[in-house]
Structures are given as structure tokens and as C-alpha cells.
Design an enzyme around this catalytic site. Structure first.
Site, PDB file in Angstrom:
ATOM      1  N   ARG A 170       0.842  -1.202   0.000  1.00  0.00           N
ATOM      2  CA  ARG A 170       0.000   0.000   0.000  1.00  0.00           C
ATOM      3  C   ARG A 170       0.878   1.254   0.000  1.00  0.00           C
ATOM      4  O   ARG A 170       0.598   2.217  -0.713  1.00  0.00           O
ATOM      5  CB  ARG A 170      -0.938   0.009   1.208  1.00  0.00           C
ATOM      6  CG  ARG A 170      -2.025  -1.052   1.153  1.00  0.00           C
ATOM      7  CD  ARG A 170      -2.957  -0.961   2.342  1.00  0.00           C
ATOM      8  NE  ARG A 170      -3.783   0.240   2.287  1.00  0.00           N
ATOM      9  CZ  ARG A 170      -4.526   0.673   3.311  1.00  0.00           C
ATOM     10  NH1 ARG A 170      -4.516   0.026   4.467  1.00  0.00           N
ATOM     11  NH2 ARG A 170      -5.261   1.766   3.186  1.00  0.00           N
ATOM     12  N   CYS A 228      -1.253   6.008   9.175  1.00  0.00           N
ATOM     13  CA  CYS A 228      -1.598   4.731   8.545  1.00  0.00           C
ATOM     14  C   CYS A 228      -2.713   4.997   7.552  1.00  0.00           C
ATOM     15  O   CYS A 228      -2.703   6.025   6.876  1.00  0.00           O
ATOM     16  CB  CYS A 228      -1.999   3.692   9.598  1.00  0.00           C
ATOM     17  SG  CYS A 228      -3.369   4.220  10.648  1.00  0.00           S
TER      18      CYS A 228
END
Length: 271
Positions: A170, A228
Site C-alpha cells: 500500500r 496509517c
């Protein structure tokens, strides 16, 4: 408080002296109440991440910080007291419980610890399991926010060391299963939450964590902030860094909040 962690054996010895919060949760899955009712640590109260530990999704991302009054009410409802230690746990490697740990610390609770090894560690240690729902006495926790460092979107790019706690693929922009934009905040380095743990599911030692983060340029010599996807699992890195002796700020909006403003720069990574 010497460490933000507590072992299953120590919790067993102190179970009558602490308030235990069950924060079981899976991103994108059903809430953890059903799992809690089927079996939990004795005296534990269930805390719902989506409703108790976050505000509704919006410009602040998928899991904005809850309003102070709402968080205080939720913690009082599950019996949190100012003068009683709190232990938090989940069945997700500490990723959800880390959010509860951070929020309680941020709002001024002086003694909050995360169960090292999570629910699986408790079971492996032979810990007792209770079923049903606990009805705790009313807590008196008074929220006093600002006790843990926070960085907001307008200051993120000025942070000397910015850590992206998401999975490497990611971070690299190779895949984005949750948010509508792939990539990462320019200048961020990647230390995935999964690397904080050893093979047995417990946190690595302080020395191992210092070496892990130093390899990514995070050695405590400059200010550090962590983000995050939605500000939940980044707390796991904040906790790991505290074990390593490094104080880190949290960017609560994280990637999901960052990309709500198309004027903010994005590094698309390798995609």
C-alpha cells in the site's frame, strides 16, 4: 509506568486491580461484540472501535478522533476510573487495542497498558475465559486531551521524520484495497505495524525495535510522526516506538484524511 505493555501472566496476577477493555475488531468486518460475548478475559468490558473510539467518517478520514465528551462518556460507561490502571486487548495483534491505548493516554489517563500477545496470548497462557456481558460500575474518568503529541494535515509535510505504518504494497502504491487513491505522503518512510511483532505475536524487545526503526531512519534524533490508513493502526507504531524509547506524534487523519483534499501532494510510489 515503565512499559506500555503487560504480559498475560502479570495480568492474571493483577486482574482484580485493573479495568480490562476488550477492543476486538476487524477492519471491514463485523464488530467484535459477538466474539466478546462468546468468551473474554474475566471482568472485561467490550469497547466498540467504530462508535466508542472514533467519530463518523468525513473530511477527517475514515476514523477521526472522537469528540472529547463522547470519548469520556464511553470510557465512563465501561468503568474506566482516573485512579485505576487500564489494560486493553483485542484479537487483531493489538492493532485495535492500540487505538484505545493511545486515546486513553492522549486524554490523560496515567496508567494504560496493552496486553502483549493479545487474546491468543491470553489463551496460550491458560488464562480464564468468561462469557456473557460484564456490567461494570460507572467510571469517573475525566478526559484531558493533549497528553500525547498530535500533528494535523497542515503540518505533516514539515515533520522531519514521517512514518507510514501501512503494509509495504500500500505504501508503494501497488494496491489500495480501502481508499480511493493509492500511494503515500511525500517523504514518508515505511515501517509496517506487522514488523513490530515477533513470530509469537508479542512485541519485539526494545533493542530490536530501536534497530528496526533506525534502519528506516527513525532514531529519535528528530521529531517523528506516524500515520496509517485511517489513524487506527498507526497507534501500534507509536506504542512500539515508546517501547523503544522514542516519543512519536500521531497524524489522526492519516492517509484517508490526507486524500480528501486534492491539493495535497501524493507520491504514487511504484504504481
Amino acid at each position: 509506568m515503565a512499559t506500555p505493555l503487560i504480559s498475560a501472566s502479570e495480568l492474571h496476577e493483577r486482574i482484580g486491580e485493573v479495568t480490562v477493555l476488550d477492543v476486538r475488531y476487524r477492519m471491514g468486518g463485523p464488530g467484535g461484540r459477538g466474539e466478546y460475548e462468546r468468551g473474554h478475559i474475566p471482568r472485561a468490558s467490550y469497547v466498540d472501535l467504530d462508535t466508542d473510539l472514533a467519530a463518523p467518517a468525513g473530511a477527517g478520514g475514515r476514523h477521526p478522533l472522537p469528540a472529547v465528551a463522547d470519548f469520556q462518556a464511553a470510557m465512563r460507561r465501561v468503568g474506566v476510573r482516573d485512579d485505576r490502571p487500564v489494560v486493553v486487548y483485542d484479537d487483531w495483534s493489538g492493532l485495535a487495542a492500540g487505538r484505545a491505548w493511545w486515546l486513553l493516554r492522549h486524554h490523560g489517563h496515567p496508567d494504560v497498558r496493552l496486553l502483549d500477545g493479545a487474546w491468543a496470548g491470553w489463551l496460550a497462557a491458560g488464562g480464564a475465559v468468561h462469557t456473557g456481558t460484564v456490567l461494570p460500575g460507572r467510571g469517573d474518568f475525566t478526559a484531558r486531551p493533549g497528553q500525547m503529541p498530535v500533528v494535523e494535515a497542515e503540518d505533516v509535510l514539515g515533520v522531519p521524520v514521517l512514518v507510514d505504518a501501512r503494509a509495504p504494497e500500500r505504501y508503494r502504491g501497488e494496491t489500495e484495497p480501502v481508499d480511493p487513491v493509492a500511494g503515500h505522503i511525500p517523504g514518508a518512510v515505511n515501517v509496517p505495524t506487522s514488523t513490530n511483532l515477533a513470530a509469537d505475536g508479542r512485541f519485539r524487545s526494545a533493542g530490536e525495535l530501536r534497530a528496526l526503526y533506525a534502519a528506516a531512519g527513525v532514531d529519535g534524533s528528530e521529531d517523528v510522526a506516524v500515520y496509517c490508513g485511517s489513524g487506527v493502526t498507526a497507534a501500534h507504531d507509536v506504542l512500539a516506538l515508546e517501547v523503544a524509547g522514542i516519543r512519536a506524534a500521531l497524524y489522526p487523519g492519516s492517509w484517508s484524511g490526507w486524500i480528501t483534499d486534492p491539493s495535497r501532494p501524493v507520491d504514487p510510489g511504484s504504481s
